[in-house]
Motif scaffolding. Sequence first.
Motif, PDB file in Angstrom:
ATOM      1  N   LEU A   3       0.862  -1.180   0.000  1.00  0.00           N
ATOM      2  CA  LEU A   3       0.000   0.000   0.000  1.00  0.00           C
ATOM      3  C   LEU A   3       0.896   1.227   0.000  1.00  0.00           C
ATOM      4  N   THR A  51      -5.003   2.503  -2.523  1.00  0.00           N
ATOM      5  CA  THR A  51      -6.109   2.249  -1.588  1.00  0.00           C
ATOM      6  C   THR A  51      -6.468   0.777  -1.633  1.00  0.00           C
ATOM      7  N   MET A  52      -7.062   0.301  -0.523  1.00  0.00           N
ATOM      8  CA  MET A  52      -7.444  -1.109  -0.445  1.00  0.00           C
ATOM      9  C   MET A  52      -8.955  -1.193  -0.652  1.00  0.00           C
ATOM     10  N   LYS A  89      -1.279   7.692   3.847  1.00  0.00           N
ATOM     11  CA  LYS A  89      -2.672   7.919   3.489  1.00  0.00           C
ATOM     12  C   LYS A  89      -3.258   9.151   4.183  1.00  0.00           C
ATOM     13  N   ALA A 141       3.034  -1.620   4.078  1.00  0.00           N
ATOM     14  CA  ALA A 141       2.280  -0.377   3.922  1.00  0.00           C
ATOM     15  C   ALA A 141       3.091   0.792   4.427  1.00  0.00           C
TER      16      ALA A 141
END
Length: 420
Positions: free
Chosen positions: A58, A174-175, A198, A194
């Motif tokens: 991510l 983004t997940m 974000k 990750a």
Amino acid sequence: MATHVEDEEAQEELKTFKDLGVTDVLCETCEQLGWKQPTKIQIEAIPVALQGRDIIGLAETGSGKTGAFALPILQTLLENPQRLYALVLTPTRELAFQISEQFEALGSSIGVKSATPGRLIDHLENTKGFNLRSIKYLVMDEADRILNMDFETEVDKILKVIPRDRKTFLFSATMTKKVQKLQRAALRDPVKCAVSSKYQTVEKLQQYYVFIPSKFKDSYLVYILNELAGNSFMIFCSTCNNTQRVAYLLRNLGFTAIPLHGQMSQNKRLGSLNKFKAKSRSILLATDVASRGLDIPHVDVVINLDIPTHSKDYIHRVGRTARAGRSGKAITFVTQYDVELFQRIEHLIGKKLPAFPTQEEEVMMLNERVSEAQRFARIELREQGEKKKRPREEDADDAEGSLGVRKKVAGGKFKKKKVH
Ligand code: AMP
């Protein structure tokens, strides 16, 4: 909290590419590229990838994620040289070019070749003798965007024709549910890497707003471009039409501005981007098409001439500056119509932004010349529209064609006037 962050940073500073298991020849190439230390995502992903594990990463463009997957791929290729070793899927051709450039730079000492063939499915279906049966690595970069652009069927088709016995790296900003589904279909027992970028904007990014009546937007833009002369700018507009109009306007005032938007042909878009990258143009005008995924290393200032309608786009736009440890500025134009959208942005980033200092009288002194340039820009836009209706003629969508009204507004290059 602060100490915790500092401790983390101190720990990271100790890491080198060698510590991550990167082989000497590739460490040397990193050094030649000026990559002094691995980035966070590289620290997390490279050792895991070198152990032969699948990765779900991510991370966004700008985090160094290309290096995070390219270095392990190149390192294992060094150990087992072969043709058609890795396949990287990206949502856009521009991104594919950027990634291939990084592969070639990192693989320069071992003569790695990469190609960006366009739509892979077309080749699988139409190019005789072409197949992907030898592929050892599959990378899906910006998977959320690949899936949002409705390439799901294509991805499924590709998964069917590449060996099951391969390593897979899936990178996404983004997940989403679709990404999770793809993860289950394509990855085996992946390790999650990750980086916590974000919705946070970096410390070295100075963010401002300017609150102005909408009719003076162009004058304030010219004022700020003069105030911050010498920098490279990326200016975001909400429509292709406005991008083109402002490009004409600024060019009429002697600025080296170039547009990049969805109504331009792929070739012209790449041309614009390359001119900007090569620093022969200092201002890139773009719609949100260009706000994600493009690696433009030297943007000093991002200007949101039109405020983004989706506040998440703000993060992507300002992410074009203050990258790889450098500092940068972002200035958002807020008119009487944009107050609510601006408040949403402040809420999302969790802070109140300061106003960018401006001198109103100086701005007003620019009005006359800006209005004249606006008039020329309108004529140019109209002429371009008419040209497009005549199919044989070369379109002038890079705002650099000669259209007769190309003469600059009196005074040539726009110098800031001193007020005594
Ligand atoms: P990416 O997120 O892969 O698009 O990379 C963003 C930019 O960071 C590219 O211009 C890379 O060349 C650069 N970069 C990647 N890794 C490093 C590093 N370890 N140190 C400095 N720059 C890097």
